[in-house]
Every structure is written in structure tokens, then in C-alpha cells.
Design an enzyme around this catalytic site. Structure first.
Site, mmCIF file in Angstrom:
data_model
loop_
_atom_site.group_PDB
_atom_site.id
_atom_site.type_symbol
_atom_site.label_atom_id
_atom_site.label_comp_id
_atom_site.label_asym_id
_atom_site.label_seq_id
_atom_site.Cartn_x
_atom_site.Cartn_y
_atom_site.Cartn_z
ATOM 1 N N HIS A 98 3.805 3.969 -6.406
ATOM 2 C CA HIS A 98 3.470 3.498 -5.062
ATOM 3 C C HIS A 98 2.372 2.438 -5.186
ATOM 4 C CE1 HIS A 98 3.365 3.579 -0.767
ATOM 5 N NE2 HIS A 98 2.136 4.039 -0.695
ATOM 6 N N LYS B 229 3.700 -3.831 -5.891
ATOM 7 C CA LYS B 229 2.794 -4.305 -4.822
ATOM 8 C C LYS B 229 1.711 -5.232 -5.356
ATOM 9 C CE LYS B 229 3.481 -0.285 -1.809
ATOM 10 N NZ LYS B 229 4.208 0.645 -2.720
ATOM 11 N N GLU C 236 -2.529 9.055 -7.391
ATOM 12 C CA GLU C 236 -1.166 8.952 -7.916
ATOM 13 C C GLU C 236 -1.182 9.089 -9.441
ATOM 14 O OE1 GLU C 236 0.924 5.329 -6.967
ATOM 15 O OE2 GLU C 236 2.880 6.251 -7.362
ATOM 16 N N HIS D 96 2.300 -4.958 0.181
ATOM 17 C CA HIS D 96 2.866 -3.694 0.640
ATOM 18 C C HIS D 96 3.842 -3.958 1.790
ATOM 19 C CE1 HIS D 96 3.516 0.344 1.649
ATOM 20 N NE2 HIS D 96 2.292 0.821 1.576
ATOM 21 N N PHE E 161 1.359 7.058 5.620
ATOM 22 C CA PHE E 161 0.534 7.626 6.686
ATOM 23 C C PHE E 161 1.303 8.780 7.337
ATOM 24 C CE2 PHE E 161 -2.281 3.782 8.176
ATOM 25 C CZ PHE E 161 -2.875 3.745 6.932
ATOM 26 N N CYS F 20 5.116 4.350 5.229
ATOM 27 C CA CYS F 20 5.339 3.585 4.003
ATOM 28 C C CYS F 20 6.298 4.284 3.051
ATOM 29 C CB CYS F 20 4.001 3.304 3.342
ATOM 30 S SG CYS F 20 2.914 2.435 4.483
#
Lengths: 75, 413
Positions: free
Chosen positions: B303, B335, B314, B340, B399, B163
Site C-alpha cells: 500500500h 505510489k 505495513e 495515491h 479510511f 482507498c
């Protein structure tokens, strides 16, 4: 439908050409714009459509629509 | 210090619109692009919702025959690349092709193609695996096909960092120009993995929201009732150019890229570092690279995935890096509306950041009605807001423990 008509349907769909362009004299690469990967996939489609198994060494010899028609007729 | 790098064109295919203007308009209006999945029947999956691209017509730039041999992720990337190329005026500029490169990634690549050809193999045997299978599936093929279509012969590569892919791609392209490998780069990310295996894999990883009965409320970053992210698809592509070249040809300069930070967590395959250490270090590096003080940051496009871990960590990372300024700046999550976009997320969020710098307004974070007590910053929950922004960050985490941040500055003549 004749073999040529059936072929014209498959080839025009696959290569994005008009069915009328799929004449016996037409060469797959030079006239119909196929590349080496298109031809492999075309052979698969012909095998499915005509219920054949076309060995690689035979497939390599089929460079025009007419040669393909002749090969299919001979099977 | 290398050469200065500016953004001169942008293109997007997103669940909120098939170009930058519509996507931005809908972001400002707080519209959600999430709904029940239509690409296939999602019945039986624990999550049945996603943010799909709507009414995409590949024939804008790709002929019908060619489209059949390009996976959807490549089609999205190509379309967005043409949009960006035209916005930058490069279609009329004819740059020396050896000075123009491509760095476009995809988090997953041609998953739909893989599934289709695997089905062929199981049902019909190995001889029915298409010769186009490999060139359609592999993740570098958006970059490869953009290079072929636009005739670009500089450095042409791809990057994969889940991502964070879009952000790392643009960061790499920024370096290519700064260091002189190229004068112009076409860069960003593209993704099309709303498929049975893509959805099912993320469902099994317990990563997705299961708010199936209320899709438009499912993505709710920083909210106490968030329960996972919403899978989305699309592409974001931007044109980067050396400042010198852009000025010489009178190109439209949209913003300047000032810094890039990219670091690893070295912790877990899918969970972020429990202290948010990687995210914090990525931001700190980007700020340092830009030559800024952390107290100068006005805006962060977070994010903000709407997962339990991300939003809390975050937020903590922003506070650690920026101190008191964390409470004074504005922060939002694209998002919350787009879902996403995985490997494309960083690129479309960079585009939202550029629009915010250009227009002096930020889009809201929607569905933030009951903030998580650990998420106590200003995420613009009430609607779009006019706010003068000079310096902005955009964050992406992925990830594998990838953390990437880009630092952007408003362009003034």
C-alpha cells in the site's frame, strides 16, 4: 438573432445535433434524441436565455421546437 | 474451493500514462507523475501538488454530448474498461451478456459534479440543480455506465471502501466468478477527486505531503523524511474470467488470481490499528485462501502511501505474516511515482503486479534515500530490478479501517 436562431444554438450544443436540424417541426425526443433529463435541463437553459420562468405544467406541453418558439413569443 | 479465475485484459488511466503500456514503462523508469495542481488554482491550500492525469481525451470511446453528462471519474473508468475489453479480445468474442458482470467502485464518486451543482444551488437557487446531478455524482455510475456501454447484463454492482475500493472490487469480482455468478467480470476502481473540496478535505485531515517546492520528491514511501501522501486520480480496470472459459476461447492469460483477504480494523475513522493488525490479517487470509505458505511469497506491491503510520505499520505486518521471508522478498510502492489514486489505487497496483509477474521485473520505489529505521525491508530503491516472481500480494488499506489483499500467481502455459 431570431428566437429560432437562439434556440438552435442552445439545443445543438445541449443535444449534440447540427443547428440546421433544429427546425420548428423537430420533436425533441423523436427527432433530436433528447431524453427526459435532457428536456428538464433544456427548459432551464431556455429560462436563463430568455429570462423566463416556465412552470412544469407548461414545460410538459413543449414537445417540438415550434411549440417552444411559440411559448417564448407569447411571454 | 470455487472455479479458477484468471486475468485476461487490463486498462489504465494514470498520472503516468493513459494506458497500461505507458504507465508500466514510466514505472520501470522511475518517473514521477506529481506536479503542481493545474485543474484549479491551488494557491492558499496547505498542499498545492498532486498527480493529475495528463492529456486525457474522452472522445476515444465516448461522444462529446455524452461526455458532458458523465463525471470525470466515470469517463476514466469507461475508457479503462474499453482498453481492458479490447486487450482481452472480448470485442471480437461476443460473450453471452448475461454471463458477464461489472464490479467497479470509486472511493469518493463525482465530487466535481457535486461542487458545481452546489454552486448552482447557492448562486441561482434550487431550480437550477441539474437533472443530471444525481446520476453524474453517485459512486456506482462507473459500473452502471460500463454495463450500458458494453451491454453487460450479469451482476452489476459497486463497492466503496475508501482507498481499498479497487482491491475489494476485484476481490468481489473474483468471488463472483469462483462461485459461478458470472463467467467474466469487468472490475476495478476509478477516481477523480482532485477538486477544491477533495484537496481541502485531505489537507485538513493532515494526510497530504506539503513538500510543495519539490513535487517529484513528495511521495517517498518508507523514507524517514516522508510527510504524507500525494493525491492522485485515474482508473484501473481488469477483465477476470473463469480459467475454463479463457482456455476454451484461447484468451491471452496474464496471471491467475489465487486468493483474497478483506478485514476490518474496528479501531478509528482514519488511523490504522496501532499494531497493523488489520493489514496483517488481510495478507494472512489471502495467503491461506490461495493455499500458499507465507514463506512462498516473492513480491508484495505494498500500500506504501508515504504516510508516517502506514509505511511503518505495513512493514511490521509483512514481517509478522511472512517471518524471515519478509527480508528475502521484494517490496515496492507504485505510489512513490503515481501518488495515491484512492479508490483506483488497488486496481492500478494490481496491474503493476501482473506486469511484474509477466515480465520478471519490478519497478522501483523512488525517493527512498534515507530509509526509516523501522522500514528495513527490500523496497527496490535503486531502480527497476529483474527478479523471477511466482507468487505476489498486493495490499490496500483505507479510511474506515478497511484492509484488503489479493494474491496473484504467475501464469505459465
Amino acid at each position: 438573432m431570431t428566437i429560432q436562431e437562439r434556440l438552435a444554438g442552445i439545443i445543438s450544443e445541449k443535444l449534440g445535433v447540427e443547428p440546421a436540424e433544429v427546425i420548428p417541426e423537430a420533436r425533441f425526443i423523436e427527432d433530436l434524441g433528447a431524453d427526459s433529463l435532457d428536456i428538464v435541463e433544456l427548459i432551464m437553459d431556455l429560462e436563463d436565455e430568455f429570462d423566463l420562468e416556465i412552470p412544469d405544467e407548461e414545460a410538459e406541453k413543449l414537445t417540438t421546437v415550434g411549440e417552444a418558439i411559440k411559448y417564448i413569443e407569447s411571454q | 474451493m470455487g472455479r479458477r479465475v484468471v486475468i485476461t485484459g487490463m486498462g489504465a488511466i494514470t498520472p503516468l500514462g493513459n494506458d497500461v503500456e505507458n504507465t508500466w514503462k514510466n514505472l520501470l523508469q522511475g518517473k514521477s507523475g506529481v506536479d503542481r495542481i493545474t485543474r484549479f488554482d491551488p494557491e492558499g491550500f496547505s498542499t498545492t501538488i498532486g498527480a493529475e492525469v495528463k492529456d486525457f481525451d474522452p472522445s476515444r470511446y465516448i461522444d462529446r454530448r455524452e461526455a458532458k453528462r458523465l463525471d470525470l471519474f466515470v469517463q476514466y473508468g469507461l475508457d479503462a474498461a474499453y482498453q481492458a475489453w479490447e486487450m482481452a479480445g472480448l470485442d471480437k468474442n461476443n460473450p453471452d451478456p448475461t454471463t458477464v458482470g461489472v464490479l467497479v467502485g470509486s472511493g469518493i464518486g463525482g465530487l466535481a459534479t457535486l461542487e458545481e451543482q452546489h454552486r448552482n444551488y447557492l448562486e441561482k437557487g434550487s431550480r437550477r440543480i441539474s437533472p443530471f446531478f444525481v446520476p453524474m455524482m453517485i459512486g456506482n455510475m462507473a459500473a452502471g455506465n460500463i454495463s450500458i456501454h458494453l451491454g453487460l447484463k450479469g451482476p452489476v454492482t459497486s463497492v466503496v471502501s475508501a482507498c481499498a475500493t479497487g482491491t475489494d472490487a476485484i476481490g468481489g469480482a473474483f468471488r463472483s466468478i469462483a462461485w459461478g455468478d458470472a463467467d467474466v467480470m469487468v472490475t476495478g476502481g476509478t477516481e477523480a477527486s482532485i477538486t477544491p473540496m477533495g484537496l481541502g478535505g485531505f489537507c485538513s485531515a493532515r494526510a497530504l505531503s506539503t513538500r510543495n517546492n519539490d513535487p517529484q520528491k513528495a511521495s517517498r514511501p518508507f523514507d524517514a523524511e516522508r510527510d504524507g501522501f500525494v493525491i492522485a486520480e485515474g482508473a484501473g480496470i481488469v477483465i477476470l474470467e473463469s480459467l475454463e472459459r479463457a482456455m476454451e476461447r484461447g484468451a491471452p492469460i496474464l496471471a491467475e488470481i489465487k486468493g483474497y483477504g478483506s478485514v476490518g480494523d474496528a479501531y478509528h475513522q482514519v488511523q490504522p490499528d496501532p499494531q497493523g493488525d488489520g493489514g496483517a490479517r488481510a495478507m494472512a487470509r489471502a495467503i491461506k485462501d490461495a493455499g500458499w505458505d507465507p514463506a512462498e511469497v516473492d513480491y508484495i506491491n505494498a500500500h506504501g502511501t508515504s504516510t508516517e503510520y502506514n509505511d511503518r505499520l505495513e512493514t511490521g505486518a509483512i514481517k509478522r505474516v511472512c517471518g524471515d521471508q519478509a527480508y528475502k522478498m521484494v517490496i515496492n510502492s507504485s505510489k512513490s511515482m503515481m501518488g495515491h489514486l484512492l479508490g483506483a489505487a488497488g486496481a492500478v497496483e494490481l496491474i503493476a503486479t501482473v506486469k511484474a509477474l509477466q515480465e520478471g521485473q519490478v519497478h522501483p520505489t523512488i525517493n527512498l534515500t534515507n530509509p526509516d529505521p523501522d522500514c528495513d525491508l527490500d523496497y527496490v530503491p535503486e531502480g527497476a530490478r529483474k527478479v523471477e516472481i511466482q507468487k505476489a500480494l498486493t495490499n490496500s488499506l483505507g479510511f474506515g479501517g478497511h484492509n484488503a489483499t489479493l494474491a496473484l500467481e504467475k501464469w505459465t502455459e
